[in-house]
Structure formats: structure tokens, C-alpha cells
Design a protein around this motif. Structure first.
Motif, PDB file in Angstrom:
ATOM      1  N   GLY A  66      46.428  31.053  39.188  1.00 54.21           N
ATOM      2  CA  GLY A  66      44.802  30.228  39.478  1.00 54.21           C
ATOM      3  C   GLY A  66      43.760  31.304  39.712  1.00 54.21           C
ATOM      4  O   GLY A  66      42.838  31.297  39.122  1.00 54.21           O
ATOM      5  N   LEU A  67      44.177  32.373  40.491  1.00 57.32           N
ATOM      6  CA  LEU A  67      43.492  34.034  40.422  1.00 57.32           C
ATOM      7  C   LEU A  67      43.305  34.331  39.069  1.00 57.32           C
ATOM      8  O   LEU A  67      41.491  34.240  38.626  1.00 57.32           O
ATOM      9  N   ILE A  68      43.607  34.236  38.001  1.00 54.13           N
ATOM     10  CA  ILE A  68      43.804  34.691  36.742  1.00 54.13           C
ATOM     11  C   ILE A  68      42.482  33.749  35.987  1.00 54.13           C
ATOM     12  O   ILE A  68      42.114  33.878  35.063  1.00 54.13           O
ATOM     13  N   THR A  69      43.597  32.652  36.156  1.00 54.65           N
ATOM     14  CA  THR A  69      42.357  31.309  35.410  1.00 54.65           C
ATOM     15  C   THR A  69      40.643  31.134  35.630  1.00 54.65           C
ATOM     16  O   THR A  69      40.355  31.600  35.270  1.00 54.65           O
ATOM     17  N   ALA A  70      41.370  32.009  37.314  1.00 51.80           N
ATOM     18  CA  ALA A  70      39.720  31.420  38.051  1.00 51.80           C
ATOM     19  C   ALA A  70      38.653  33.002  37.422  1.00 51.80           C
ATOM     20  O   ALA A  70      37.103  32.674  36.612  1.00 51.80           O
ATOM     21  N   PHE A  71      39.238  34.428  37.423  1.00 53.21           N
ATOM     22  CA  PHE A  71      38.198  34.792  37.224  1.00 53.21           C
ATOM     23  C   PHE A  71      38.616  35.957  35.549  1.00 53.21           C
ATOM     24  O   PHE A  71      38.121  36.846  34.848  1.00 53.21           O
ATOM     25  N   TYR A  77      38.609  36.110  31.429  1.00 52.42           N
ATOM     26  CA  TYR A  77      37.795  35.946  30.682  1.00 52.42           C
ATOM     27  C   TYR A  77      38.612  36.389  28.966  1.00 52.42           C
ATOM     28  O   TYR A  77      39.508  36.742  29.073  1.00 52.42           O
ATOM     29  N   SER A  78      37.978  35.526  27.819  1.00 53.05           N
ATOM     30  CA  SER A  78      38.789  35.944  26.943  1.00 53.05           C
ATOM     31  C   SER A  78      38.131  37.455  25.856  1.00 53.05           C
ATOM     32  O   SER A  78      37.944  37.536  25.244  1.00 53.05           O
ATOM     33  N   ASN A  79      37.044  37.666  26.384  1.00 52.56           N
ATOM     34  CA  ASN A  79      36.088  38.655  25.693  1.00 52.56           C
ATOM     35  C   ASN A  79      36.865  39.665  26.299  1.00 52.56           C
ATOM     36  O   ASN A  79      37.048  39.874  26.744  1.00 52.56           O
ATOM     37  N   GLN A  80      35.768  41.242  25.304  1.00 54.40           N
ATOM     38  CA  GLN A  80      35.766  42.325  25.557  1.00 54.40           C
ATOM     39  C   GLN A  80      35.751  42.263  26.495  1.00 54.40           C
ATOM     40  O   GLN A  80      36.462  43.263  27.585  1.00 54.40           O
ATOM     41  N   ASP A  81      34.698  42.285  27.108  1.00 54.83           N
ATOM     42  CA  ASP A  81      33.584  42.337  28.571  1.00 54.83           C
ATOM     43  C   ASP A  81      34.659  41.479  29.851  1.00 54.83           C
ATOM     44  O   ASP A  81      33.402  40.361  29.618  1.00 54.83           O
ATOM     45  N   ALA A  82      34.411  42.212  31.044  1.00 52.98           N
ATOM     46  CA  ALA A  82      34.489  40.577  32.220  1.00 52.98           C
ATOM     47  C   ALA A  82      32.921  39.953  32.242  1.00 52.98           C
ATOM     48  O   ALA A  82      32.105  40.917  32.510  1.00 52.98           O
ATOM     49  N   PRO A  83      33.079  38.846  32.586  1.00 47.62           N
ATOM     50  CA  PRO A  83      31.670  38.852  32.215  1.00 47.62           C
ATOM     51  C   PRO A  83      31.012  38.656  34.191  1.00 47.62           C
ATOM     52  O   PRO A  83      31.712  38.917  35.118  1.00 47.62           O
ATOM     53  N   ALA A  93      45.689  40.851  39.912  1.00 47.62           N
ATOM     54  CA  ALA A  93      45.267  42.160  40.332  1.00 47.62           C
ATOM     55  C   ALA A  93      44.175  42.785  39.406  1.00 47.62           C
ATOM     56  O   ALA A  93      43.221  43.681  39.565  1.00 47.62           O
ATOM     57  N   GLY A  94      44.915  43.144  38.315  1.00 49.03           N
ATOM     58  CA  GLY A  94      43.847  43.720  37.401  1.00 49.03           C
ATOM     59  C   GLY A  94      42.894  42.540  36.479  1.00 49.03           C
ATOM     60  O   GLY A  94      41.778  43.792  36.903  1.00 49.03           O
ATOM     61  N   ILE A  95      43.056  41.469  36.806  1.00 49.84           N
ATOM     62  CA  ILE A  95      42.082  39.762  36.066  1.00 49.84           C
ATOM     63  C   ILE A  95      40.842  40.626  37.787  1.00 49.84           C
ATOM     64  O   ILE A  95      39.543  40.723  37.337  1.00 49.84           O
ATOM     65  N   LEU A  96      41.516  41.018  38.900  1.00 47.89           N
ATOM     66  CA  LEU A  96      40.440  40.843  40.072  1.00 47.89           C
ATOM     67  C   LEU A  96      39.495  42.289  40.221  1.00 47.89           C
ATOM     68  O   LEU A  96      38.380  41.713  39.825  1.00 47.89           O
ATOM     69  N   LEU A  97      40.046  43.208  39.501  1.00 50.32           N
ATOM     70  CA  LEU A  97      39.410  44.560  39.609  1.00 50.32           C
ATOM     71  C   LEU A  97      38.082  44.906  38.172  1.00 50.32           C
ATOM     72  O   LEU A  97      37.819  45.249  38.326  1.00 50.32           O
ATOM     73  N   ALA A  98      38.752  44.097  36.912  1.00 52.06           N
ATOM     74  CA  ALA A  98      37.866  44.237  35.941  1.00 52.06           C
ATOM     75  C   ALA A  98      36.475  42.699  36.520  1.00 52.06           C
ATOM     76  O   ALA A  98      35.563  43.428  36.103  1.00 52.06           O
ATOM     77  N   ALA A  99      36.704  42.131  37.092  1.00 52.44           N
ATOM     78  CA  ALA A  99      35.943  40.815  37.470  1.00 52.44           C
ATOM     79  C   ALA A  99      34.902  41.750  38.482  1.00 52.44           C
ATOM     80  O   ALA A  99      33.664  41.152  38.455  1.00 52.44           O
ATOM     81  N   SER A 100      35.651  42.222  39.295  1.00 52.76           N
ATOM     82  CA  SER A 100      34.780  42.449  40.510  1.00 52.76           C
ATOM     83  C   SER A 100      34.216  44.153  40.031  1.00 52.76           C
ATOM     84  O   SER A 100      33.544  44.507  41.103  1.00 52.76           O
ATOM     85  N   THR A 101      34.408  44.738  38.923  1.00 50.56           N
ATOM     86  CA  THR A 101      33.397  45.907  38.580  1.00 50.56           C
ATOM     87  C   THR A 101      31.712  46.298  39.214  1.00 50.56           C
ATOM     88  O   THR A 101      31.387  47.164  39.834  1.00 50.56           O
ATOM     89  N   ILE A 102      31.334  44.921  38.619  1.00 51.80           N
ATOM     90  CA  ILE A 102      29.691  45.349  39.212  1.00 51.80           C
ATOM     91  C   ILE A 102      29.430  45.008  40.145  1.00 51.80           C
ATOM     92  O   ILE A 102      29.021  45.546  41.091  1.00 51.80           O
ATOM     93  N   GLY A 103      30.331  44.779  41.493  1.00 49.76           N
ATOM     94  CA  GLY A 103      30.364  44.687  42.929  1.00 49.76           C
ATOM     95  C   GLY A 103      30.549  45.711  43.788  1.00 49.76           C
ATOM     96  O   GLY A 103      30.716  45.353  45.139  1.00 49.76           O
ATOM     97  N   ALA A 104      31.293  46.691  43.005  1.00 52.43           N
ATOM     98  CA  ALA A 104      31.898  47.594  43.822  1.00 52.43           C
ATOM     99  C   ALA A 104      31.423  48.693  43.971  1.00 52.43           C
ATOM    100  O   ALA A 104      31.943  48.729  45.458  1.00 52.43           O
TER     101      ALA A 104
END
Length: 127
Positions: free
Chosen positions: A16-21, A23-29, A71-82
Motif C-alpha cells: 500500500g505504501l508503494i502504491t500510494a507513494f 511513481y512511474s517517472n524518473q523523478d519522484a513527485p 522504504a526505498g519508495i518512502l525515502l525517494a518520495a520524502s526527499t523534498i521534506g528532509a
């Protein structure tokens, strides 16, 4: 039994976390500011699960692999708020990210990693 239902729930949550966060592009939204606090809470729970299932007592490489991918998906998705700090006493996103990365490195040096060499590849992709 209970163990089987716990496995199903754990896999559903990590997927569910993988689906929610994911992305299919090169950069995370870009993650909306309102999601920083819930993301930190989710990452803290994920870190605790990674600790639990990488211990010798509860070693489960299949579940651990699913958690590592999440964890990898969450780390990529949360980079902007680090670097985000909130004013309340709740967990900040930056420290939650660091704890998650720390446990991923701990898994590389653990006994569980020696059981399944592919965990190292999953961790490398997550980082």
C-alpha cells in the motif's frame, strides 16, 4: 493462523505504501507539506518493522524484502521534506529518514543479509 494473517497484513501495508507513494517517472513527485508529519510517522513504523524482521528471532527475508522496497519508495518520495522541522513534539521527517537509512545499513551487516544475498540488491536500490 495468526502468523499467516499478520504476514498478509504486513505485505498489504508495505505494498500500500508503494502504491500510494510510488511513481512511474524518473523523478519522484513533490510531496505536499501536509504529508510531512504522516510520512514521518509511517517511516518510523516502517523502521521499527525493519528492525523486527531483520533480527535473528523474527528473520523473514520475504517480508523484509517487501519492507525494504517500501522504504526505498518512502525515502525517494520524502526527499523534498528532509530538512523539515515541525514545532510540535512529534517526529520530524529528517530524523525519521536518517533512522530508516541507518537500519538499512544495519541490515547489510546482519545475519539475515547472509541468508539472502538479494537483500543487498534491494537495499542498494532503496538507497
Amino acid at each position: 493462523g495468526l502468523s499467516h494473517s499478520e504476514l498478509v497484513i504486513g505485505n498489504a501495508c508495505s505494498r500500500g505504501l508503494i502504491t500510494a507513494f510510488g511513481y512511474s517517472n524518473q523523478d519522484a513527485p513533490i510531496l505536499d507539506n501536509r504529508l510531512f508529519e504522516p510520512m514521518a510517522a509511517a517511516m518510523s513504523c516502517l523502521t521499527e518493522s525493519l528492525k523486527r524482521f531483520s533480527s535473528i528471532d523474527h528473520a523473514d527475508t520475504t517480508r523484509l524484502s517487501s519492507l525494504i522496497n517500501a522504504a526505498g519508495i518512502l525515502l525517494a518520495a520524502s526527499t523534498i521534506g528532509a530538512g523539515h522541522r515541525n514545532d510540535s513534539s512529534k517526529i520530524d521527517l529528517g530524523p525519521a529518514r536518517l533512522q530508516c537509512v541507518d537500519i538499512l545499513f544495519d541490515i547489510v551487516g546482519s545475519v539475515v543479509h547472509r541468508k539472502d544475498d538479494e537483500l543487498g540488491l534491494s537495499i542498494g536500490e532503496a538507497l
